[in-house]
Design an enzyme around this catalytic site. Structure first.
Site, PDB file in Angstrom:
ATOM      1  N   ARG A 206     -30.345 -45.090 -11.731  1.00 29.49           N
ATOM      2  CA  ARG A 206     -30.116 -46.425 -11.165  1.00 29.49           C
ATOM      3  C   ARG A 206     -28.661 -46.849 -11.337  1.00 29.49           C
ATOM      4  O   ARG A 206     -28.363 -48.006 -11.584  1.00 29.49           O
ATOM      5  CB  ARG A 206     -31.032 -47.480 -11.790  1.00 29.49           C
ATOM      6  CG  ARG A 206     -32.493 -47.109 -11.830  1.00 29.49           C
ATOM      7  CD  ARG A 206     -33.061 -46.871 -10.460  1.00 29.49           C
ATOM      8  NE  ARG A 206     -34.507 -46.659 -10.507  1.00 29.49           N
ATOM      9  CZ  ARG A 206     -35.241 -46.219  -9.491  1.00 29.49           C
ATOM     10  NH1 ARG A 206     -34.651 -45.927  -8.334  1.00 29.49           N
ATOM     11  NH2 ARG A 206     -36.543 -46.060  -9.590  1.00 29.49           N
TER      12      ARG A 206
ATOM     13  N   ASN B 188     -34.773 -42.535 -20.955  1.00 25.39           N
ATOM     14  CA  ASN B 188     -35.352 -41.191 -20.831  1.00 25.39           C
ATOM     15  C   ASN B 188     -34.353 -40.222 -21.471  1.00 25.39           C
ATOM     16  O   ASN B 188     -33.588 -39.543 -20.805  1.00 25.39           O
ATOM     17  CB  ASN B 188     -35.599 -40.846 -19.361  1.00 25.39           C
ATOM     18  CG  ASN B 188     -36.539 -41.838 -18.698  1.00 25.39           C
ATOM     19  OD1 ASN B 188     -37.577 -42.192 -19.257  1.00 25.39           O
ATOM     20  ND2 ASN B 188     -36.189 -42.299 -17.504  1.00 25.39           N
TER      21      ASN B 188
ATOM     22  N   LYS C 164     -38.087 -45.605 -25.993  1.00 31.26           N
ATOM     23  CA  LYS C 164     -39.119 -45.602 -24.941  1.00 31.26           C
ATOM     24  C   LYS C 164     -40.059 -44.457 -25.287  1.00 31.26           C
ATOM     25  O   LYS C 164     -39.637 -43.308 -25.372  1.00 31.26           O
ATOM     26  CB  LYS C 164     -38.489 -45.381 -23.570  1.00 31.26           C
ATOM     27  CG  LYS C 164     -39.523 -45.207 -22.456  1.00 31.26           C
ATOM     28  CD  LYS C 164     -38.854 -44.928 -21.112  1.00 31.26           C
ATOM     29  CE  LYS C 164     -39.888 -44.700 -20.024  1.00 31.26           C
ATOM     30  NZ  LYS C 164     -39.263 -44.432 -18.703  1.00 31.26           N
TER      31      LYS C 164
ATOM     32  N   GLU D 232     -44.377 -43.039 -18.800  1.00 34.79           N
ATOM     33  CA  GLU D 232     -43.780 -42.286 -17.701  1.00 34.79           C
ATOM     34  C   GLU D 232     -43.486 -40.837 -18.090  1.00 34.79           C
ATOM     35  O   GLU D 232     -42.448 -40.278 -17.739  1.00 34.79           O
ATOM     36  CB  GLU D 232     -42.490 -42.970 -17.227  1.00 34.79           C
ATOM     37  CG  GLU D 232     -42.722 -44.312 -16.569  1.00 34.79           C
ATOM     38  CD  GLU D 232     -41.461 -44.897 -15.960  1.00 34.79           C
ATOM     39  OE1 GLU D 232     -41.525 -45.389 -14.839  1.00 34.79           O
ATOM     40  OE2 GLU D 232     -40.406 -44.850 -16.641  1.00 34.79           O
TER      41      GLU D 232
ATOM     42  N   ARG E 109     -39.485 -50.450 -26.837  1.00 31.06           N
ATOM     43  CA  ARG E 109     -39.832 -50.973 -25.515  1.00 31.06           C
ATOM     44  C   ARG E 109     -41.347 -51.012 -25.320  1.00 31.06           C
ATOM     45  O   ARG E 109     -42.061 -50.052 -25.638  1.00 31.06           O
ATOM     46  CB  ARG E 109     -39.185 -50.134 -24.412  1.00 31.06           C
ATOM     47  CG  ARG E 109     -37.675 -50.195 -24.437  1.00 31.06           C
ATOM     48  CD  ARG E 109     -37.059 -49.312 -23.372  1.00 31.06           C
ATOM     49  NE  ARG E 109     -36.902 -49.994 -22.088  1.00 31.06           N
ATOM     50  CZ  ARG E 109     -37.362 -49.524 -20.942  1.00 31.06           C
ATOM     51  NH1 ARG E 109     -38.064 -48.414 -20.913  1.00 31.06           N
ATOM     52  NH2 ARG E 109     -37.136 -50.182 -19.824  1.00 31.06           N
TER      53      ARG E 109
ATOM     54  N   ASP F  92     -42.761 -53.889 -13.388  1.00 31.86           N
ATOM     55  CA  ASP F  92     -41.547 -53.092 -13.556  1.00 31.86           C
ATOM     56  C   ASP F  92     -40.407 -53.652 -12.716  1.00 31.86           C
ATOM     57  O   ASP F  92     -40.078 -53.099 -11.672  1.00 31.86           O
ATOM     58  CB  ASP F  92     -41.831 -51.639 -13.164  1.00 31.86           C
ATOM     59  CG  ASP F  92     -40.635 -50.718 -13.375  1.00 31.86           C
ATOM     60  OD1 ASP F  92     -39.672 -51.144 -14.025  1.00 31.86           O
ATOM     61  OD2 ASP F  92     -40.669 -49.574 -12.886  1.00 31.86           O
TER      62      ASP F  92
ATOM     63  N   GLU G 156     -32.113 -52.523  -9.058  1.00 32.13           N
ATOM     64  CA  GLU G 156     -33.008 -51.407  -8.760  1.00 32.13           C
ATOM     65  C   GLU G 156     -33.889 -51.687  -7.546  1.00 32.13           C
ATOM     66  O   GLU G 156     -33.962 -50.892  -6.614  1.00 32.13           O
ATOM     67  CB  GLU G 156     -33.870 -51.126  -9.995  1.00 32.13           C
ATOM     68  CG  GLU G 156     -34.809 -49.955  -9.838  1.00 32.13           C
ATOM     69  CD  GLU G 156     -35.522 -49.625 -11.144  1.00 32.13           C
ATOM     70  OE1 GLU G 156     -36.354 -48.704 -11.134  1.00 32.13           O
ATOM     71  OE2 GLU G 156     -35.253 -50.289 -12.158  1.00 32.13           O
TER      72      GLU G 156
END
Length: 526
Positions: free
Chosen positions: A179, A221, A298, A302, A335, A381, A409
């Site tokens: 992003r 991530n 995180k 996902e 998170r 989200d 985003e």
């Protein structure tokens, strides 16, 4: 009227075209002569004892540069009064002024951590911080006034609403940014930290000028290689570049690092070998960066590894890292974005919107005291329109942070011009009425006031890059400016922020200010 509006828009974009946006709201453009209605701005800066290369030293350097650029004043610097009849711009801390025959602590009153006192009411200009960083914030405040031609006589104190005022960068080790709409990373390239710190320092300056005090520099991530010794050394170089501006750094972690990087057979947060491994890594980081902020995590979302994969709770996972940073005063922002990609959406029980409450709320009170749960503003989200996340009402024993997104985003991906504070305001001013008492998310819950927490605050995903305009367009920077202002004072008026940003970034022409304000008011309802 439409033709006039069109002409004004053309005028606005001709102004934008003339500058690349790199200086953002810190242009310090020369003030037009007809606005220089001052006679008594001191030309001597009195710097009360400061740490070598600390934030007061930085403040003095910034002030001299700003005075020269805005007003053509060549100010000189001294560390002791030179003449009883000399007027000064005094920069110092509450502790430092006790031995100076000028402002008194009793005049200033109480300031919270990093707060400041600014007075232009007497022969001296007084910029006094609760800390050195607070004095730097006060200096930026004074320069902002001068850059807008504001020579009002005033005296007031200002303190932050919450201690956590951070940005999250979603930068990857190869230099790409998830992003990221403003070019490659300023922090990483080719699998390691960058060696060029010029953009890093300038970014810290921008963050400091709007009183943001922390940046988590890598993608949620996370890639485990950030923990390699050579990259920890690189993180120290980044921290050293940002520290004079009062900005500290943190990183995100990959939960499975003990296996993928450390060669262990498990990453179970309750396994003694895993606990020891994280303790050693954390010790290595703090040895290089003593003021390291801590970790953002995180996990179990996902496809990212986390404690749920080991039949442990989210509190077990957060506390693993909280224990590691606790001896050094570090924080963990865990998170609450818990989203299982394998969920079957034709199953009515698989409601993604309630995952955060289902997985996090039952463990309220189980998190260690240095854990802050970081919650996206809505339960899905970062959507264009979402209700406020109900999780803010469920964590009464655990401090929380509101996560916003400056990077657009789902709002045009920085191709569209969108002023975001009206969207943020719908969440920040939402009253959850916990126990039928006032429970505003932005000014009462995440500040810690509602549930009596000393921690909490605001985080925004920002994702600046190497673009001259940082985010891909000059106007997009209005949202970073606004985030800093709202994180310091969540009750500040959105239009006032936009007017000030426009005057500092695009010039003092009232017509330009009117165009930008009109554009923002029109873009939001659309």
């Amino acid at each position: 009227m439409p033709n006039l509006f069109f002409l004004l828009v053309c005028c606005l974009f001709s102004i934008i075209k003339a500058e690349d946006g790199f200086q953002a709201w810190l242009r310090y453009a020369p003030l037009p002569l007809h606005l220089r209605n001052f006679t008594d701005i001191p030309k001597q800066i009195l710097v009360l004892n400061s740490t070598s290369n600390g934030s007061i030293h930085t403040a003095s350097r910034e002030l001299r540069s700003g005075l020269q650029s805005i007003l053509g004043i060549d100010a000189t610097e001294s560390f002791t009064p030179q003449d009883d009849h000399q007027n000064y711009i005094v920069i110092g801390t509450l502790e430092m002024i006790t031995n100076f025959p000028g402002p008194h602590v009793s005049d200033i009153g109480s300031l919270k951590a990093d707060g400041f006192w600014l007075s232009t009411n007497g022969p001296n200009v007084e910029i006094i911080g609760q800390s050195e960083v607070g004095a730097l914030y006060g200096t930026f405040e004074y320069l902002s006034m001068l850059a807008q031609g504001n020579f009002t006589r005033l005296a007031y104190g200002s303190s932050p609403a919450a201690p956590v005022r951070w940005v999250n960068q979603w930068d990857n080790m190869d230099g790409s940014i998830e992003r990221g709409y403003g070019g490659p990373s300023i922090f990483f390239e080719n699998g390691s930290t960058t060696t060029n710190m010029s953009r890093v320092e300038q970014y810290a300056r921008l963050l400091s000028s709007v009183r943001l005090n922390g940046v988590v520099i890598n993608n949620v991530n996370a890639n485990p290689v950030i923990l390699k010794p050579e990259n920890i050394a690189g993180l120290a170089r980044i921290a050293n570049s940002m520290r004079p501006w009062g900005v500290r750094i943190g990183i995100t972690l990959n939960f499975a690092s003990p296996e993928t990087l450390g060669g262990l057979s498990t990453s179970d947060p309750l396994d003694p070998t895993v606990i020891a491994w994280w303790g050693n890594v954390t010790q290595d980081i703090y040895r290089e960066i003593p003021d390291f902020l801590g970790f953002t995590i995180k996990a179990s979302s996902e496809g990212q590894p986390g404690p749920l994969e080991y039949n442990r709770t989210l509190a077990d996972g957060a506390n693993l890292f909280a224990s590691a940073v606790e001896p050094y005063g570090g924080l963990v922002l865990f998170r609450a974005f818990i989203y299982n990609l394998t969920i079957q959406f034709d199953d009515w029980t698989g409601d993604r919107a309630k995952h955060a409450v289902d997985y996090v709320a039952p463990h309220d009170g189980e998190f260690k005291k240095n854990v802050i749960v970081q919650i996206k503003y809505g339960p899905i989200d970062f959507q264009v329109r979402e209700p406020a996340s109900p999780l803010f009402a469920h964590l009464q024993e655990t401090p929380t942070a509101l996560e916003l997104e400056v990077s657009q985003e789902y709002l045009g991906q920085q191709c569209h011009l969108v002023y975001l504070p009206p969207l943020w305001r719908t969440v920040m001013d939402f009253d959850l009425r916990v126990d039928n008492q006032s429970s505003l998310i932005g000014s009462e819950i995440v500040t810690g006031h509602r549930f009596n927490h000393s921690l909490g605050g605001y985080v925004a995903v920002v994702n600046v890059g190497t673009s001259d305009s940082w985010l891909g367009s000059i106007l997009a920077m209005s949202n970073l400016y606004a985030f800093g202002q709202l994180a310091w004072n969540p009750k500040i008026d959105d239009d006032a922020i936009l007017t000030q940003w426009t005057r500092l970034s695009l010039g003092l022409d009232d017509q330009v200010v009117a165009v930008v304000t009109n554009m923002s008011l029109r873009s939001w309802p659309a």
